[in-house]
Design an enzyme around this catalytic site. Structure first.
Site, PDB file in Angstrom:
ATOM      1  N   GLU A  45       0.817  -1.214   0.000  1.00 34.25           N
ATOM      2  CA  GLU A  45       0.000   0.000   0.000  1.00 34.25           C
ATOM      3  C   GLU A  45       0.854   1.269   0.000  1.00 34.25           C
ATOM      4  O   GLU A  45       1.813   1.400   0.762  1.00 34.25           O
ATOM      5  CB  GLU A  45      -0.904  -0.025   1.238  1.00 34.25           C
ATOM      6  CG  GLU A  45      -1.892   1.110   1.320  1.00 34.25           C
ATOM      7  CD  GLU A  45      -2.831   0.968   2.511  1.00 34.25           C
ATOM      8  OE1 GLU A  45      -3.821   1.703   2.570  1.00 34.25           O
ATOM      9  OE2 GLU A  45      -2.555   0.109   3.387  1.00 34.25           O
ATOM     10  N   LYS A 116      -9.183   3.201  -2.635  1.00 33.07           N
ATOM     11  CA  LYS A 116      -9.561   2.494  -1.414  1.00 33.07           C
ATOM     12  C   LYS A 116     -10.934   2.970  -0.958  1.00 33.07           C
ATOM     13  O   LYS A 116     -11.191   4.170  -0.832  1.00 33.07           O
ATOM     14  CB  LYS A 116      -8.509   2.753  -0.341  1.00 33.07           C
ATOM     15  CG  LYS A 116      -8.640   1.944   0.933  1.00 33.07           C
ATOM     16  CD  LYS A 116      -7.429   2.223   1.817  1.00 33.07           C
ATOM     17  CE  LYS A 116      -7.421   1.411   3.092  1.00 33.07           C
ATOM     18  NZ  LYS A 116      -6.195   1.684   3.875  1.00 33.07           N
ATOM     19  N   CYS A 152      -6.004  -3.053   1.389  1.00 36.68           N
ATOM     20  CA  CYS A 152      -5.824  -3.189   2.840  1.00 36.68           C
ATOM     21  C   CYS A 152      -7.146  -3.292   3.595  1.00 36.68           C
ATOM     22  O   CYS A 152      -7.750  -4.359   3.640  1.00 36.68           O
ATOM     23  CB  CYS A 152      -4.966  -2.046   3.383  1.00 36.68           C
ATOM     24  SG  CYS A 152      -4.235  -2.421   5.006  1.00 36.68           S
TER      25      CYS A 152
END
Length: 558
Positions: A45, A116, A152
């Protein structure tokens, strides 16, 4: 239809803010993967900015440099015909907002951008402060294969993965920035296995490695096949670029052709020790200190700090200083010397007696009519802090403080004295863990450390009663409960957030629990001024646990 897929997992150690240096790591990993026939490279990430970039991303110039770096990476990776694509992770701006994003770059062109969706905003994470939440992501079409690329936190709950599976994803590739906590690796693998079993698709989890201020990312990237079995595992605490080869079977499902035995992931004290070593090494090296200087007391905390420092940096970059007072025992002087000999560092001695006399003379008019007390004791600690900071200023070595979590919890530390320094490697370790780690390191030498094998901490340092030696015959337990009692109470208060009544119900004396609660509360102002240090537990002091200094909620009944 493409029926084979060679995935390179690039587990790298970026430096937050070093965009040019991170770009070089990214391209080097891509070139290594290209030489081994990879089709696509998965990075951790926000690898281009480093993670977490915090408020850096709010600077327009920082975002501009990231954009320029992406353009340069596109040009450099376009030069190799049929080279692998990149799932490049970076802060990215589009549609008028700033996102935690992944870019599919293929043939030097940005083909797809995904953001994200689930931004964490707890503990050490505050991504909602600096990023906008992306829309529910669609699949990424890569050379005829539909990839899900949740980022994530997107895999810590089921909804994003379920959405991608519903959109026809065949494979999940997950960039991560997941910092170490004791026993967290098992939690990660179980969580990813849960997502895999829910969607029936293989998943590769690429985690960052390296220290960033108080966080340590432990790597340990891995992949699971569609049945939830381990297919690939990368080492912990080290950079690695590994190729994983996958094929599509007759039912259209992907399976790993070269499933490897599990790379041993360290656990327990082994994992904690390696986290401390990596955290200190990266803090010192990334901030370009020539080394560290440590005040050696002959006690267990400074001995363990010295051992970790030598393992992280090498003996030639660790300077040990003994600063005896009239209250320093002969045993402490001898123990400090033996420990330095074991670590092969050498040690110097600077007597603080003249400083004590000078301060006594200077303060005599102000202290007239008052008996000696904690004020004189703290002058000793502060004299030592001045000496260590003087050496730091003269030679550039960072002062490594040696306090532990038990002491910092109850304020058993001196502001501008033993709290003085740039980093605290034991900051999140309770005293009982300090004892356990000393025994462990004497019996084990982890791979990759720079210190000697065998015993590095004299047994007498571990077994003798801890003492600050600021007055005659002083022992820690004169002021504190026994450490096994204190640490259990503190753990329940800090990590467990339990009330006095709940802790007493576990068998502790009520007055002792109340006393510890008061000490914990009153020491908040000290902890606010303490140096950063390696995070080990789920509730490290600092960004994990944020209590007000001015606080009237202290006299709890239940």
């Amino acid at each position: 239809m493409k029926n084979k897929l060679a995935i390179a997992i690039a587990q790298l150690n970026p430096v937050v803010g070093d965009i040019a240096g991170n770009a070089e790591k990214i391209v080097a990993a891509w070139e290594s993967a290209a030489a081994r026939g990879a089709d696509i490279v998965l990075y951790s990430e926000l690898v281009l900015s480093g993670y977490p970039p915090e408020d850096l991303v709010m600077k327009p110039s920082f975002m501009r440099h990231l954009k320029n770096a992406v353009e340069d990476i596109c040009k450099r990776t376009a030069s190799r015909k049929n080279g692998p694509a990149l799932l490049l992770t970076t802060p990215w701006e589009f549609d008028g907002s700033r996102y935690n994003a992944v870019l599919l770059i293929d043939g030097g062109t940005i083909e797809t951008v995904r953001a994200k969706n689930d931004l964490p905003n707890y503990g050490v994470f505050d991504e909602k402060r600096v990023f906008a939440a992306g829309p529910m992501p669609d699949v990424v079409d890569f050379r005829g294969i539909k990839l899900g690329v949740p980022i994530c936190e997107d895999v810590w709950t089921p909804h994003v993965v379920a959405h991608l599976a519903g959109r026809g994803a065949e494979f999940m590739l997950v960039p991560n920035g997941s910092p170490f906590e004791a026993d967290k690796d098992g939690l990660r693998r179980q969580l990813i296995r849960d997502r895999v079993l829910e969607c029936g698709l293989p998943m590769i989890y690429c985690n960052e490695v390296g220290g960033q201020d108080e966080l340590v990312f432990d790597g340990g990237s891995f992949g699971l096949n569609g049945e939830g079995n381990l297919a690939v595992a990368l080492p912990a605490f080290a950079e690695s670029v590994q190729i994983s080869n996958w094929s599509r079977d007759g039912d259209g499902k992907w399976y790993c052709e070269d499933a490897t035995p599990d790379a041993r992931y360290p656990s327990g004290l082994d994992a904690i020790y390696q986290t401390l070593v990596l955290g200190l090494r990266d803090y010192v090296n990334k901030n370009r200190f020539p080394g560290v200087v440590i005040g050696m007391s002959g006690g267990i905390d400074s001995a363990l700090s010295a051992a970790i420092a030598v393992d992280a940096l090498g003996a030639d970059r660790v300077r040990l200083v003994m600063m005896p007072s009239p209250y320093t025992s002969a045993d402490s002087l001898e123990d400090a010397q033996i420990c330095a000999d074991m670590l092969k560092t050498g040690i110097e001695s600077i007597n603080i007696g003249p400083a004590m006399e000078a301060f006594g003379t200077m303060l005599a008019p102000a202290f007239a009519g008052r008996d000696p007390d904690i004020a004189e004791e703290n002058i000793q600690a502060r004299s030592r802090g001045i000496i260590l900071m003087g050496i730091s200023n003269k030679f550039g070595h960072m002062v490594l403080t040696t306090g532990n979590k038990s002491e910092m919890s109850v304020g058993y530390a001196t502001l501008y004295g033993d709290m003085c320094g740039g980093y605290s490697v034991l900051k999140d370790l309770y005293k009982t863990t300090v004892f356990a780690l000393c025994h462990w390191r004497n019996a084990h030498c982890p791979q990759g450390v720079l210190g000697p094998e065998g015993m590095v901490i004299p047994e007498r340092i571990i077994t003798k009663p801890p003492s600050a030696e600021l007055r005659p015959d002083q022992k820690d337990e004169d002021s504190l409960p026994p450490y096994d009692v204190l640490d259990d109470i503190l753990h329940q208060m800090i990590e467990g957030e339990r009330s006095v009544a709940e802790i007493v119900a576990c068998g502790h004396d009520e007055e002792t629990v109340r006393r510890v609660w008061r000490l914990l509360d009153r020491a908040e102002y000290k902890r606010r001024q303490a140096p950063p240090g390696v995070k080990i537990t789920p509730r490290a002091f600092g960004r994990d646990r944020r209590y007000p200094i001015t606080n009237g909620f202290t006299n709890l009944v239940t």
